[in-house]
Motif scaffolding. Structure first.
Motif, short mmCIF file in Angstrom:
data_model
loop_
_atom_site.label_atom_id
_atom_site.label_comp_id
_atom_site.label_asym_id
_atom_site.label_seq_id
_atom_site.Cartn_x
_atom_site.Cartn_y
_atom_site.Cartn_z
N GLU A 210 0.73 -1.19 0.02
CA GLU A 210 0.09 -0.15 0.04
C GLU A 210 0.90 1.23 -0.12
N THR B 22 1.35 4.40 -6.78
CA THR B 22 1.17 2.92 -6.98
C THR B 22 1.16 2.36 -8.41
N GLN C 267 -2.63 -4.10 -9.64
CA GLN C 267 -3.07 -2.79 -8.97
C GLN C 267 -4.60 -2.91 -8.66
N ALA D 234 -4.74 2.43 -4.15
CA ALA D 234 -3.33 2.54 -3.76
C ALA D 234 -2.70 1.39 -3.51
#
Length: 92
Positions: free
Chosen positions: A6, A16, A36, A52
């Motif tokens: 994270e 991310t 993701q 994220a």
């Protein structure tokens, strides 16, 4: 073994995405899956919303390579980055 990474901060989703692309470009052969996470679209939205969070499925032998890759990415980042890594019920 699944690991969740994270990224925390104002531009966490973009960071991310950048980290996902970085890990993908490292081509660590023991990584079985790298994605993701996203949430489904809300009514009126056209697509899912990226989160994220990265979920990485890898063999135990790839953990060190993944950690080294994430460390290099953090070092190369232009902005301060804070991450949280979770493996089951353990987080760092």
């Amino acid at each position: 073994m699944p690991i969740v990474i994270e990224v925390v901060g104002d531009s966490a989703v973009e960071e991310t995405t950048d980290l996902r692309e970085w890990i993908h470009s490292e081509r660590i052969p023991e990584i079985e899956s790298l994605k993701q996470d996203s949430e489904p679209p809300k009514p009126g939205e056209q697509g899912p919303t990226l989160l994220a969070l990265l979920t990485v499925v890898l063999s135990s032998s790839a953990v060190v390579k993944l950690a080294e890759s994430v460390h290099v990415w953090i070092t190369a980042s232009r902005r301060p980055v804070k991450i949280k890594i979770t493996d089951g019920d353990r987080s760092i």
